[in-house]
Scaffold this motif. Structure first.
Motif, mmCIF file in Angstrom:
data_model
loop_
_atom_site.group_PDB
_atom_site.id
_atom_site.type_symbol
_atom_site.label_atom_id
_atom_site.label_comp_id
_atom_site.label_asym_id
_atom_site.label_seq_id
_atom_site.Cartn_x
_atom_site.Cartn_y
_atom_site.Cartn_z
ATOM 1 N N CYS A 193 1.015 -1.155 -0.102
ATOM 2 C CA CYS A 193 0.034 -0.053 0.133
ATOM 3 C C CYS A 193 0.903 1.229 0.032
ATOM 4 C CB CYS A 193 -0.829 0.042 1.387
ATOM 5 S SG CYS A 193 -2.113 1.374 1.071
ATOM 6 N N SER A 194 0.157 2.454 -0.466
ATOM 7 C CA SER A 194 0.856 3.681 -0.236
ATOM 8 C C SER A 194 0.803 4.109 0.869
ATOM 9 C CB SER A 194 0.382 4.483 -1.653
ATOM 10 O OG SER A 194 -1.171 4.503 -1.200
ATOM 11 N N ASN A 195 1.063 5.586 1.051
ATOM 12 C CA ASN A 195 0.794 6.325 2.263
ATOM 13 C C ASN A 195 -0.216 6.381 3.001
ATOM 14 O OD1 ASN A 195 3.763 7.154 1.333
ATOM 15 N ND2 ASN A 195 3.790 8.500 3.290
ATOM 16 N N ASN A 196 -0.366 5.823 4.058
ATOM 17 C CA ASN A 196 -1.990 5.946 4.715
ATOM 18 C C ASN A 196 -1.985 7.302 5.642
ATOM 19 O OD1 ASN A 196 -3.184 2.726 5.509
ATOM 20 N ND2 ASN A 196 -1.994 3.272 3.903
ATOM 21 N N TYR A 197 -3.352 7.794 5.506
ATOM 22 C CA TYR A 197 -3.457 8.697 6.506
ATOM 23 C C TYR A 197 -4.815 8.613 7.223
ATOM 24 C CZ TYR A 197 -6.829 10.567 3.070
ATOM 25 O OH TYR A 197 -7.781 10.720 2.280
ATOM 26 N N GLY A 198 -5.111 9.333 8.718
ATOM 27 C CA GLY A 198 -6.541 9.086 9.151
ATOM 28 C C GLY A 198 -6.109 9.054 10.777
ATOM 29 N N PRO A 199 -7.052 8.614 11.321
ATOM 30 C CA PRO A 199 -7.086 8.493 12.730
ATOM 31 C C PRO A 199 -5.973 7.884 13.369
ATOM 32 C CG PRO A 199 -9.426 8.224 12.296
ATOM 33 C CD PRO A 199 -8.511 8.237 10.849
#
Ligand code: NAD
Ligand code: DAU
Length: 358
Positions: A193-199
């Motif tokens: 997977c690529s860069n994740n963002y979120g809580p």
């Protein structure tokens, strides 16, 4: 009914995955979260589900073979989702050895425990027969492919060419997963997977770090000129993709996961400042990361066409929601940055076992 071992479930993506599975997966008997609680593990991320009767937390190391055997005997897992890792590139530049032992040796020990438990005749080295329905999923990263120039995208066939100790250790782990498939017939998948963002992302990574600093009027350290490009995906879309691969991925296959959201770092930093109503004078260009990969981009054709997975979030919605989440969870950020979150385990678990032991 599934019995799932999730490793590294107290980290950023692992905790989001546990929330996701408990909410969306009705066919679940037990979910065990095995996490060593390094600096990156935070049980406060799971506070709201810790009394769920299907959820079990075990503090321990994926490199602990005896512990894994005990857990397999007790829970008889049919599914493993392996998140546990040292995950921060900058730390890997300081302490590469830790990345090799956790990410490579840890993966090999976990694979071996699974093989021991799942292979019908583990003593016969020629046998390739496994218990029905078992699956090992390795959560990998686009960084194993190395860096791109101005054009092109990573496909599943792109040669591995990692540049940092972190990505080299993840590539090493991927090669072992493939070796266990080819040599022993293990039913595996690898997702990249690529860069994740979120809580719940630890505020050492770009997005939560910049939100925290901007909110607190601290300078925002942009490496080099800030024109390095990453492809960003909301963490819940990553969790949905992993679930899709578990449910319908072909055994032995690699699946790239990405959101078609290429952004330069500086664009993201400016967006965060803009949403928070802060001045761009807070931006400070600092010395670049050694070996800094310039660009990542994921070709997600395989997972979107073969498995019909699609990201649900647009970057524009996802990033605004994420910024708002960190603002609403300022206390969580303060406890992480001050280190107070590390007391949570003692308060919740050590004290409980002290009570049980009289
Ligand atoms: P994270 O650093 O937030 O969490 C890692 C978790 O693993 C922590 O809870 C930590 O305590 C645990 N852990 C570390 N060593 C352990 C050990 N020896 N035994 C048991 N637990 C251990 O990481 P993350 O960002 O949630 O990433 C999770 C996985 O996803 C990693 O394998 C990473 O390589 C991969 N990945 C991350 C991203 C991303 O953008 N963050 C993108 C693609 C893939
Ligand atoms: O691509 C997937 C990978 O994404 C995962 O495998 C890693 O676990 C995850 O940490 C992430 O790696 P990056 O190195 O891309 O993420 P990071 O948040 O550290 O940095 C994102 C970009 O922002 C990168 O180009 C470096 C830059 N950066 C980062 C920090 C922390 C800055 O300019 N300043 C900073 O202070």
């Amino acid at each position: 009914m599934k019995r799932i071992l999730v490793t590294g479930g107290a980290g950023f993506i692992g905790s989001n995955f546990i929330h996701y599975i408990l909410k969306n997966h009705v066919d679940l008997e037990a979910l065990v979260n095995l996490d060593l609680l390094t600096y990156a593990g935070n049980l406060e991320n799971l506070h709201d589900i810790e009394s769920n009767p299907k959820y079990y937390f075990v503090k321990g190391d994926v490199r602990d073979r005896n512990l894994l055997e005990t857990l397999f005997d007790e829970y008889d897992f049919d599914t493993i989702v392996h998140f546990a890792a040292e995950s921060h590139v900058d730390r890997s530049i300081e302490t590469p050895e830790l990345f090799l032992t956790t990410n490579i040796v840890g993966t090999q020990i976990l694979l071996d425990a699974a093989k021991q438990h799942w292979k019908i005749d583990n003593k016969d080295k020629y046998s390739r027969e496994y218990r029905k329905g078992v699956r090992y999923l390795q959560v990998s990263t686009d960084e194993v492919y190395g860096a791109l120039g101005a054009t092109g995208m990573f496909t599943e066939k792109t040669a591995l060419s990692p540049n940092s100790p972190y990505s080299a250790s993840k590539a090493g782990a991927d090669l072992l997963v493939n070796a266990y498939h080819e040599t022993y017939g293990m039913p595996v998948n690898i997702t990249r997977c690529s860069n994740n963002y979120g809580p719940y992302q630890f505020p050492e990574k770009l997005i939560p770090l910049m939100i925290y600093n901007a909110y607190n009027n601290k300078t925002l350290p942009v490496y080099g000129d800030g024109t390095q490009i990453r492809d960003w995906l909301h963490v819940s879309d990553h969790c949905a993709a992993i679930t899709t691969v578990l449910e319908s991925g072909t055994v032995g296959e690699v699946y790239n996961i990405g959101g078609n959201n290429e952004k330069a770092n500086i664009e993201i930093v400016r967006l965060i400042l803009n949403v928070l109503g802060k001045s761009e004078s807070l931006i400070e260009h600092v010395k670049d990361r050694p070996g800094h990969d310039r660009r990542y981009a994921i070709d997600n054709t395989k997972i979107t066409t073969e498995l019909q997975w699609q990201p649900a979030y647009t970057f524009e919605d996802g990033i605004r929601e994420t910024i708002q989440w960190y603002l609403n969870h300022n206390e969580w950020l303060e406890r992480v940055t001050s280190g107070k979150y590390q007391k949570y385990y003692h308060d919740m678990y050590d004290r409980a076992s002290e009570k049980n032991n009289g």
